[in-house]
Write a protein that holds these residues in place. Structure first.
Motif, mmCIF file in Angstrom:
data_model
loop_
_atom_site.group_PDB
_atom_site.id
_atom_site.type_symbol
_atom_site.label_atom_id
_atom_site.label_comp_id
_atom_site.label_asym_id
_atom_site.label_seq_id
_atom_site.Cartn_x
_atom_site.Cartn_y
_atom_site.Cartn_z
ATOM 1 N N VAL A 23 0.841 -1.202 0.000
ATOM 2 C CA VAL A 23 0.000 0.000 0.000
ATOM 3 C C VAL A 23 0.879 1.256 0.000
ATOM 4 C CG1 VAL A 23 -1.689 1.304 1.350
ATOM 5 C CG2 VAL A 23 -1.928 -1.165 1.115
ATOM 6 N N LEU A 24 1.938 1.259 0.801
ATOM 7 C CA LEU A 24 2.839 2.408 0.838
ATOM 8 C C LEU A 24 3.528 2.620 -0.509
ATOM 9 C CD1 LEU A 24 4.498 1.976 4.335
ATOM 10 C CD2 LEU A 24 3.001 3.827 3.620
ATOM 11 N N LEU A 25 3.988 1.548 -1.122
ATOM 12 C CA LEU A 25 4.643 1.679 -2.421
ATOM 13 C C LEU A 25 3.658 2.141 -3.496
ATOM 14 C CD1 LEU A 25 7.375 1.522 -3.705
ATOM 15 C CD2 LEU A 25 6.972 -0.893 -4.194
ATOM 16 N N ALA A 26 2.428 1.657 -3.437
ATOM 17 C CA ALA A 26 1.396 2.115 -4.389
ATOM 18 C C ALA A 26 1.107 3.601 -4.172
ATOM 19 C CB ALA A 26 0.122 1.290 -4.232
ATOM 20 N N TRP A 27 1.028 4.028 -2.919
ATOM 21 C CA TRP A 27 0.819 5.445 -2.629
ATOM 22 C C TRP A 27 1.967 6.266 -3.213
ATOM 23 C CZ3 TRP A 27 3.668 9.192 -0.287
ATOM 24 C CH2 TRP A 27 3.019 10.403 -0.044
ATOM 25 N N VAL A 54 -0.376 12.812 6.820
ATOM 26 C CA VAL A 54 -0.381 12.534 8.259
ATOM 27 C C VAL A 54 -1.437 13.405 8.932
ATOM 28 C CG1 VAL A 54 0.970 12.679 10.401
ATOM 29 C CG2 VAL A 54 2.043 11.863 8.282
ATOM 30 N N ARG A 55 -2.331 12.773 9.653
ATOM 31 C CA ARG A 55 -3.342 13.474 10.456
ATOM 32 C C ARG A 55 -2.962 13.300 11.917
ATOM 33 N NH1 ARG A 55 -4.030 16.002 6.605
ATOM 34 N NH2 ARG A 55 -5.448 15.471 4.938
ATOM 35 N N TRP A 56 -2.987 14.394 12.661
ATOM 36 C CA TRP A 56 -2.588 14.296 14.053
ATOM 37 C C TRP A 56 -3.473 15.179 14.920
ATOM 38 C CZ3 TRP A 56 -0.537 18.368 16.976
ATOM 39 C CH2 TRP A 56 -0.219 19.527 16.266
ATOM 40 N N ALA A 57 -3.530 14.811 16.192
ATOM 41 C CA ALA A 57 -4.312 15.572 17.166
ATOM 42 C C ALA A 57 -3.772 15.276 18.560
ATOM 43 C CB ALA A 57 -5.782 15.181 17.085
ATOM 44 N N LEU A 63 0.009 12.380 21.634
ATOM 45 C CA LEU A 63 -0.159 12.595 20.199
ATOM 46 C C LEU A 63 -0.835 11.397 19.542
ATOM 47 C CD1 LEU A 63 0.586 14.240 17.590
ATOM 48 C CD2 LEU A 63 2.664 12.835 17.518
ATOM 49 N N THR A 64 -1.949 11.643 18.866
ATOM 50 C CA THR A 64 -2.584 10.626 18.038
ATOM 51 C C THR A 64 -2.203 10.928 16.601
ATOM 52 O OG1 THR A 64 -4.463 10.454 19.531
ATOM 53 C CG2 THR A 64 -4.773 9.627 17.296
ATOM 54 N N VAL A 65 -1.657 9.922 15.913
ATOM 55 C CA VAL A 65 -1.233 10.085 14.527
ATOM 56 C C VAL A 65 -1.947 9.056 13.667
ATOM 57 C CG1 VAL A 65 0.700 9.818 12.916
ATOM 58 C CG2 VAL A 65 1.048 10.988 15.085
ATOM 59 N N GLY A 66 -2.491 9.536 12.562
ATOM 60 C CA GLY A 66 -3.068 8.660 11.551
ATOM 61 C C GLY A 66 -2.323 8.853 10.246
ATOM 62 N N ASP A 67 -1.979 7.751 9.601
ATOM 63 C CA ASP A 67 -1.291 7.816 8.317
ATOM 64 C C ASP A 67 -2.296 7.436 7.244
ATOM 65 O OD1 ASP A 67 0.305 7.488 6.041
ATOM 66 O OD2 ASP A 67 2.012 6.774 7.223
ATOM 67 N N GLU A 68 -2.715 8.421 6.455
ATOM 68 C CA GLU A 68 -3.750 8.186 5.440
ATOM 69 C C GLU A 68 -3.312 7.197 4.366
ATOM 70 O OE1 GLU A 68 -5.104 11.942 3.940
ATOM 71 O OE2 GLU A 68 -6.305 12.298 5.734
ATOM 72 N N GLY A 71 -4.240 4.045 6.505
ATOM 73 C CA GLY A 71 -5.481 4.103 7.265
ATOM 74 C C GLY A 71 -5.307 3.760 8.737
ATOM 75 N N ALA A 72 -4.086 3.457 9.152
ATOM 76 C CA ALA A 72 -3.827 3.089 10.551
ATOM 77 C C ALA A 72 -3.582 4.340 11.393
ATOM 78 C CB ALA A 72 -2.628 2.159 10.628
ATOM 79 N N ALA A 73 -3.802 4.193 12.705
ATOM 80 C CA ALA A 73 -3.558 5.285 13.651
ATOM 81 C C ALA A 73 -2.887 4.721 14.893
ATOM 82 C CB ALA A 73 -4.866 5.974 14.023
ATOM 83 N N VAL A 74 -2.141 5.565 15.586
ATOM 84 C CA VAL A 74 -1.427 5.133 16.784
ATOM 85 C C VAL A 74 -1.303 6.315 17.747
ATOM 86 C CG1 VAL A 74 0.890 5.620 15.898
ATOM 87 C CG2 VAL A 74 0.579 3.779 17.545
ATOM 88 N N LEU A 75 -1.128 5.999 19.008
ATOM 89 C CA LEU A 75 -0.957 7.007 20.054
ATOM 90 C C LEU A 75 0.515 7.069 20.436
ATOM 91 C CD1 LEU A 75 -2.583 8.928 21.929
ATOM 92 C CD2 LEU A 75 -2.686 7.048 23.567
ATOM 93 N N PHE A 76 1.098 8.278 20.365
ATOM 94 C CA PHE A 76 2.489 8.493 20.740
ATOM 95 C C PHE A 76 2.549 9.293 22.042
ATOM 96 C CE2 PHE A 76 3.078 7.874 16.122
ATOM 97 C CZ PHE A 76 4.140 6.977 16.124
ATOM 98 N N ASN A 77 3.771 9.490 22.558
ATOM 99 C CA ASN A 77 3.974 10.111 23.863
ATOM 100 C C ASN A 77 3.940 11.644 23.845
ATOM 101 O OD1 ASN A 77 6.478 10.904 22.851
ATOM 102 N ND2 ASN A 77 7.564 9.218 23.813
ATOM 103 N N HIS A 78 4.174 12.219 25.028
ATOM 104 C CA HIS A 78 4.160 13.679 25.217
ATOM 105 C C HIS A 78 5.228 14.369 24.369
ATOM 106 C CE1 HIS A 78 1.510 13.262 28.706
ATOM 107 N NE2 HIS A 78 2.287 12.276 29.100
#
Length: 140
Positions: A23-27, A54-57, A63-68, A71-78
């Motif tokens: 998916v990343l290579l196709a993108w 990259v979508r973040w909030a 930090l919540t990061v989503g990689d369009e 389609g995955a999202a993850v929670l990162f630290n302060h």
């Protein structure tokens, strides 16, 4: 992971990118103008920006990061939140160093190494990129 046809390369985050190499290579193939080598030696030089994919909030100080691209999202630290806020404000890491130093009660000089290390890791995963004139004007 890297493109066989250009200089695009990045590390894979196990939560955002694992099992999504195709998916990343196709993108990347669909976005040939994004040919950043995120794995080049040394930390990124100059101002940084958050890529458009990259979508973040902020979520409870983290930090919540989503990689369009996947389609995955993850929670990162302060520290990651401070880095994204700092980069979004002015392309630099100085504010993140100050915020992190204040949060854990150390000098900004001592916080510098940790912030640069974490920012480099985010950069290698394609979650940050070198700022262009467009990015800097939009932040202005």
């Amino acid at each position: 992971m890297s493109c066989p046809d250009c200089s695009w390369a990045q590390a894979l985050d196990e939560d955002l990118h694992k099992d999504w190499e195709d998916v990343l290579l196709a993108w990347h193939t669909a976005h040939p103008d994004y040919a950043v080598d995120h794995l080049a030696p040394g930390p990124p030089a100059g101002p940084l920006a958050v890529p458009a994919h990259v979508r973040w909030a902020e979520q409870h100080g983290r930090l919540t990061v989503g990689d369009e691209r996947t389609g995955a999202a993850v929670l990162f630290n302060h520290e990651c939140l401070a880095i994204f806020q700092s980069v979004t404000a002015d392309g630099g890491l100085d504010t993140a160093m100050t915020v992190n130093a204040r949060r854990i009660g150390i000098s900004p000089a001592k916080a510098r190494h940790e912030i640069i290390h974490i920012a480099t890791s985010l950069y290698r995963k394609g979650l940050l990129r070198p700022a262009t004139t467009q990015h800097l004007a939009a932040q202005g």
